[in-house]
Design an enzyme around this catalytic site. Structure first.
Site, mmCIF file in Angstrom:
data_model
loop_
_atom_site.group_PDB
_atom_site.id
_atom_site.type_symbol
_atom_site.label_atom_id
_atom_site.label_comp_id
_atom_site.label_asym_id
_atom_site.label_seq_id
_atom_site.Cartn_x
_atom_site.Cartn_y
_atom_site.Cartn_z
ATOM 1 N N ASP A 524 0.826 -1.348 0.024
ATOM 2 C CA ASP A 524 0.076 0.165 0.039
ATOM 3 C C ASP A 524 0.952 1.105 0.020
ATOM 4 O OD1 ASP A 524 -2.329 1.620 0.235
ATOM 5 O OD2 ASP A 524 -1.968 1.568 2.393
ATOM 6 N N ASP A 719 -1.306 -1.284 6.190
ATOM 7 C CA ASP A 719 -1.533 -0.695 7.703
ATOM 8 C C ASP A 719 -2.690 -0.986 8.172
ATOM 9 O OD1 ASP A 719 -3.003 0.830 5.968
ATOM 10 O OD2 ASP A 719 -2.254 2.722 6.460
ATOM 11 N N ASP A 723 -7.371 -2.178 3.911
ATOM 12 C CA ASP A 723 -6.531 -3.437 3.521
ATOM 13 C C ASP A 723 -7.031 -4.571 3.905
ATOM 14 O OD1 ASP A 723 -5.036 -1.711 1.852
ATOM 15 O OD2 ASP A 723 -3.554 -1.228 3.500
#
Length: 840
Positions: A524, A719, A723
């Site tokens: 990410d 994180d 996600d």
């Protein structure tokens, strides 16, 4: 029985141990509980509160019985039942039981008596048969079990009873008590080794003369030698070798053969035959081989336990970081009222005073003060971190310089430390495919070995009946699959402990194997590759003022502002001081700030805001600014002074991690929900050619699934914010320490540091670990394939077999220990990230 706590003024002896937890009582402790008419001393207020609860509820038998948990369930059954019932009390469960959803409870238990995978399998099978048990995993390395159960269906006492029924001692998990148990087990193991070693040396003194006599010794002297050898072998057989027979009995009870079965058969057969030969005064005796084998095997297992303890030492150290006591401020902001209380009694929104040198008792946020905090044990970061008002602090960190006041967010079993310990216990209990394969092979190997021993014995009974016992005993001993069973778990345990010291926590058993085999690494962007906050990267002066003077004016204007750009520009100010005084400060929402500095009116903010001050419609963006940069302009009414270029800062070590992965042949990609321009700019800065912007969570998930369908092994680093689906789908998920708690709980690996260097160490060490596992397995198979035929054809005596088997196990352990010495050192070149070095 009435229990009351008193604080007496007498000075306790330094040798006094706590009545509740058995730890040494600190000299300054003044805590006592009344048991009947006797005062018993405890080490802290936490033990005082728990002891009072136990005694006050009429359960004082707990203290009489807790060190007398019988090895067999039929011993003192009534007393054992009484003790188990103690642990059904919620107050007693507070320190080691966590309530999950509904009536589901989770307990961390210490186990005494487990030595190998067979013990783990037996305990897990026993508990899984209980109606109401939801989940169980046993960590052989740490001798710890994590059990989840439905408290509406069964009680804690049922779980403890089930474990005791198969012959193991079980205790609630207490870090300090576990250390005591480990030390007791180590001393007992060392006693067994010493007795076996002394017995072996003494027996050899009687055996060697008979070898050199070559039949010339008179029968009465030879019989005297045998009787002396028998007397010296008895303590070795009935004390030192007792764990092998106890383990074999447990294996036979559950009809699952393990490593102890061939060992016990070999020892038992050799001893009974030697005993018969001694009593009948005819035939051969093997007392020297028996004592030597026991000594060498115990030495191997002693070193194995030392490796296990060393591997779990980091997690044990983390679990011991929570202090027993803390200082609570019950009427904050009134600081005059303080009370010393147990750290376990803290609740959310309580306020705690943390003095210099004290350990933080709970997770929380600093509401007053600024200090240096040491978090090395949690993050692997050796340097202290500066913390100020508003910064989060984790339980277990050490306050170094100034007093702090903490607002508690999570305490007790909900702290980061407790979560870490549970995750690492889960990882150690799970086995990767390679370890499962080795265990299955070792299990079938024992069955095959017993069949082979029977066939070889039958053949030699025809060829040379007088050699049958020696050959079969040597075959059983030399082919014991200890090295095969130790090959994988010792390497994984050593690597896991090393990575924990670096700040990378392995929370799933397959993590190291997946890291080593990974082909694609997906990141990410915001909050992962970048820190998720603005940072000042360049100052471009437009006039005669120096960059330093422009920065001082900008900081004077933006001092105290909560805007992200103001935080970025003001970052790095020493003690928050400003060089210039500001008057008539005015903030224009969404535009910028205006004020008078040294008699001159300045504006800082957007180009349109500053241009309007100069009577212009717009000013051009600097041509050298990166695509992802935010440009802040400083100007007066008649001129522009400087551009401040801000970007979302890269996380430390991110560029080095990406470049190293690319050099190692990994495919690296960015999947981000941000717009195309900043994602493209970050990818260009880091040399990543594969990137996708404007991606929704379901699009990230579909992309990773497509890679997996094409045969890729995908590692996803995120994180946890938006996600969750892609982290759950990845072959290996890596969550960051400052990510969401949900991501960390479900991640396979948790990076505790804000630096990516430990993750790079993880990739490199995982590959080295798999190489060592393959080396160990190759050696174990080669040894057995070579030694078994030699023993079957009569070329190996029992004492040589004992040396060979022990040496093979020791070689596997020493090879795995190379992972425990793995280290990283900083490069001497300035500006470079730590280089990864592998030990030979």
């Amino acid at each position: 029985m009435t229990a009351m706590a008193t604080q007496l003024q007498s000075t306790p002896s330094s040798a006094v141990t706590c009545y509740h937890c058995d730890n040494l009582v600190p000299p300054e402790s003044r805590f006592f509980v009344e048991v009947g008419s006797k005062q018993e001393q405890v080490c802290c207020i936490g033990c005082e509160v728990v002891a009072m609860s136990i005694i006050g509820n009429g359960l004082s038998d707990y203290y009489r019985l807790r060190n007398r948990i019988p090895q067999r369930p039929d011993e003192d059954a009534d007393s054992l039942e009484t003790m188990y019932k103690v642990f059904d009390d919620p107050d007693m469960q507070r320190s080691f039981v966590r309530v999950l959803q509904g009536d589901v409870h989770e307990a961390s238990l210490m186990l005494d008596g487990i030595r190998c995978g067979a013990c783990t399998w037996l305990i897990e099978q026993q508990l899984q048969r209980l109606a109401g048990v939801c989940f169980v995993v046993v960590n052989t390395t740490a001798r710890r079990a994590i059990v989840q159960w439905d408290n509406a269906a069964i009680q804690m006492s049922d779980v403890l009873r089930a474990i005791s029924d198969v012959g193991y001692r079980v205790y609630p998990f207490e870090p300090h008590r576990r250390e005591t148990l480990i030390q007791q087990a180590r001393k007992q193991a060392l006693r067994r080794v010493v007795i076996a070693g002394v017995g072996m040396m003494q027996v050899m003194m009687y055996a060697v003369p008979t070898y050199f006599a070559n039949g010339d010794m008179t029968p009465d002297i030879e019989q005297l030698m045998r009787l002396a050898s028998l007397a010296l072998t008895l303590p070795v057989m009935f004390y030192s070798a007792q764990p092998f027979f106890a383990g074999a009995w447990r294996e036979l009870r559950v009809r699952r053969l393990g490593m102890d079965t061939p060992v016990a058969l070999g020892l038992g057969a050799a001893f009974l035959a030697s005993l018969w030969a001694t009593l009948c005064q005819q035939g051969l005796v093997y007392f020297d081989s028996i004592t030597m084998f026991v000594f060498l095997l115990l030495m191997g297992r002693y070193w194995e336990s030392q490796v296990r303890n060393r591997a779990s030492a980091q997690i044990d150290a983390i679990s011991r970081r929570l202090p027993a006591l803390c200082i609570r401020l019950p009427a904050f902001p009134d600081r005059t009222r303080i009370e010393e209380t147990s750290a376990l009694s803290l609740k959310a929104n309580d306020f705690a005073l943390i003095k210099p040198g004290d350990t933080v008792p709970a997770d929380g946020v600093i509401v007053d003060g600024a200090s240096e905090i040491a978090e090395a044990l949690l993050t692997g970061e050796s340097l202290p971190m500066s913390k100020k008002i508003g910064d989060p602090v984790s339980a277990g960190a050490v306050n170094l310089t100034n007093p702090l006041i903490l607002r508690v967010e999570r305490a007790g079993p909900d702290t980061t430390i407790s979560t870490i310990v549970r995750l690492c216990d889960r990882a150690a209990g799970e086995k990767p495919q390679l370890a499962q394969l080795a265990d299955r092979i070792a299990g079938w190997f024992v069955y095959g070995l017993l069949i082979l021993a029977a066939l070889v014995g039958a053949i030699w009974m025809v060829l040379a009946p007088d050699r049958v016992l020696m050959i079969v005993t040597a075959l059983l001993i030399v082919s014991c699959p200890c090295a095969l069973s130790l090959a994988t778990p010792t390497a994984l345990a050593a690597a896991t402990g090393t990575l924990a010291r670096r700040g990378l926590l392995i929370t799933r058993g397959h993590a190291l194997e997946s890291l080593a085999r990974a082909t694609h690494v997906v990141f990410d962007k915001t909050g992962t590759l970048t820190e998720g906050k603005m940072g000042l990267i360049e100052i471009i002066p437009l006039g005669t003022q120096s960059p330093e003077e422009c920065l001082a004016i900008a900081r004077a204007l933006q001092h105290g502002s909560q805007h992200p750009t103001a935080h970025a520009i003001c970052a790095g100010q020493e003690d928050g001081r400003i060089l210039y005084d500001v008057a008539k400060l005015r903030t224009v929402a969404g535009q910028g700030i205006e004020g008078i500095v040294n008699g001159r009116r300045y504006r800082i903010g957007s180009t349109a805001f500053v241009a309007a001050h100069q009577g212009k419609s717009q000013l051009n963006r600097p041509t050298t600014a990166p695509d992802d940069a935010t440009c802040v302009l400083l100007g007066e009414a008649d001129r522009c002074l400087a551009w401040f270029l801000l970007t979302d800062s890269l996380r430390p070590g991110a560029a080095n991690l990406v470049s190293s992965l690319l050099r190692r042949g990994k495919q690296v990609a960015i999947l981000s929900g941000d717009s195309d321009q900043p994602v493209r700019a970050i990818a260009r800065r880091m040399g990543i050619s594969q990137f996708h912007a404007n991606m929704a969570p379901e699009q990230k998930l579909a992309h990773v699934q497509l890679l997996q369908r094409n045969g890729a092994i995908v590692v996803v680093v995120g994180d946890g914010i938006n996600d969750g689906p892609v982290l759950a789908t990845a072959d290996l998920s890596v969550a960051l320490a400052d990510g969401t708690e949900l991501a960390q709980i479900h991640a396979d690996v948790v990076l505790m540091s804000d630096n990516f260097a430990p993750l790079l160490t993880g990739f490199v060490l995982a590959q080295k670990t798999m190489r060592i596992v393959v080396q160990n397995l190759s050696w174990a198979f080669f040894y057995n394939l070579t030694a078994i035929p030699l023993a079957a054809f009569g070329f190996v005596t029992p004492w040589v077999a004992a040396i060979g088997m022990s040496a093979s196990s020791l070689l596997v352990i020493l090879n795995a220990l190379r992972l425990a010495e793995y280290r990283t050192v900083a490069s001497k070149s300035s500006g470079r990230m730590p280089a990864i070095l592998e030990t030979a």
